[in-house]
Motif scaffolding. Structure first.
Motif, short mmCIF file in Angstrom:
data_model
loop_
_atom_site.label_atom_id
_atom_site.label_comp_id
_atom_site.label_asym_id
_atom_site.label_seq_id
_atom_site.Cartn_x
_atom_site.Cartn_y
_atom_site.Cartn_z
N ASP A 2 0.84 -1.21 0.00
CA ASP A 2 0.00 0.00 0.00
C ASP A 2 0.87 1.25 0.00
N ALA A 3 1.94 1.22 0.79
CA ALA A 3 2.83 2.39 0.86
C ALA A 3 3.53 2.61 -0.48
N ASP A 44 1.11 4.07 -2.90
CA ASP A 44 0.96 5.48 -2.53
C ASP A 44 2.07 6.35 -3.10
N ARG A 45 3.31 5.88 -2.91
CA ARG A 45 4.47 6.63 -3.42
C ARG A 45 4.37 6.84 -4.92
N GLY A 100 1.62 7.04 -6.59
CA GLY A 100 0.35 7.66 -6.97
C GLY A 100 -0.63 6.66 -7.57
N ASP A 106 -3.55 3.37 -7.08
CA ASP A 106 -4.57 2.87 -6.17
C ASP A 106 -4.10 1.53 -5.62
N ALA A 107 -3.90 1.45 -4.30
CA ALA A 107 -3.39 0.22 -3.69
C ALA A 107 -4.32 -0.96 -3.93
N GLU A 118 5.90 0.03 -7.40
CA GLU A 118 6.22 1.38 -7.89
C GLU A 118 6.22 1.44 -9.41
#
Ligand SMILES: *Cc1c(COP(=O)(O)O)cnc(C)c1O
Length: 259
Positions: free
Chosen positions: A35-36, A39-40, A42, A44-45, A232
């Motif tokens: 999830d992190a 997030d990094r 941009g 959707d987890a 990522e």
């Protein structure tokens, strides 16, 4: 024989999960990192699926993992998957085959697998389709691409992907969901990331060429050591074994013989 420094590090990093609480904690920790990473980037987890990989884990521990809530497990070798499937038939669990398949094992995969992530030859597509049609089943598949060129003998060369995708629709029991890769095994993050980028760019190009040939254009990439980088770079499925189940006794080279 004494263990190498690498093996010692791996077992310290990935302690063996033996209880429902262990599995819940490990899955939650991996999920939080996914999830992190999303997030990094941009992203959707929720678009990233976690596929737990249970190869070499004995069935008694699998039952505990399933008890903890795991419903889909990845296995790299067909024979091992067939046995585990049989030994857990009383439980609500499905199987993803994520390793190289020989045509003489296509019948086994067609009989029970929920998805197959290592499709890299038309002969395998043909063998699977024949068995699946006979069984009245369909199968989700990912096309495996060799994104590290000289470093692995599995997966097709990127240059062959486009022709391969065009040839697949005749095998109508196979539902193409996207692409899969194994990054090069190295601590060099830049080279690992480059493999994931190659897969993403191939997906983007395939989608632009003919969006009907690549399903949702999923990207199955990333394992215990590199799944955050993979997320990522756009992974929609990460295949994580050791960070959930614990370190394996055998080195990675046992599963992925170098070319
Ligand atoms: C074993 C395996 C994984 C998971 O590797 P870990 O290091 O256990 O996370 C992922 N993909 C494939 C194809 C595998 O065989």
């Amino acid at each position: 024989m004494s263990k190498s420094v690498d093996e010692e590090n791996t077992s310290a990093r990935y302690p063996t999960a033996t209880t429902v609480a262990d599995f819940r904690a490990n899955v939650a920790a991996v999920r939080a990192r996914i999830d992190a990473a999303a997030d990094r980037a941009g992203r959707d987890a929720a678009s990233v699926r976690l596929l737990p990989v249970s190869k070499t884990v004995p069935t008694e521990r699998l039952r505990i993992a399933i008890d903890s809530g795991l419903r889909l497990l990845g296995e790299n070798k067909v024979q091992e998957a067939v046995r585990k499937h049989r030994e857990t038939e009383d439980l609500d669990v499905s199987w993803a085959i994520i390793g190289h398949l020989q045509t003489n094992k296509a019948r086994d995969v067609a009989a029970f697998a929920h998805e197959f992530q290592a499709l890299d030859r038309l002969r395998v597509a043909e063998a699977l389709d024949r068995r699946l049609q006979a069984a009245g089943r369909g199968l989700d598949v990912f096309v495996q691409v060799n994104t590290s060129a000289e470093d692995s003998k599995f997966g097709m060369p990127p240059a062959e992907l486009s022709g391969f995708l065009k040839a697949l629709p005749v095998y109508s029991s196979l539902r193409v969901r996207g692409l899969m890769t194994l990054a090069i095994l190295t601590p060099d993050e830049t080279r690992v990331r480059a493999c994931f980028r190659v897969l993403r760019e191939l997906r983007d190009r395939a989608k632009a060429d003919d969006p009907d040939l690549i399903g949702d254009g999923e990207l199955s990439m990333g394992m215990s050591g590199d799944y955050e980088i993979a997320v990522e770079e756009g992974a929609t499925c990460v295949r994580v074994g050791q960070a959930i189940f614990g370190a394996r006794a055998l080195p990675d080279s046992y599963y992925w013989p170098e070319g």
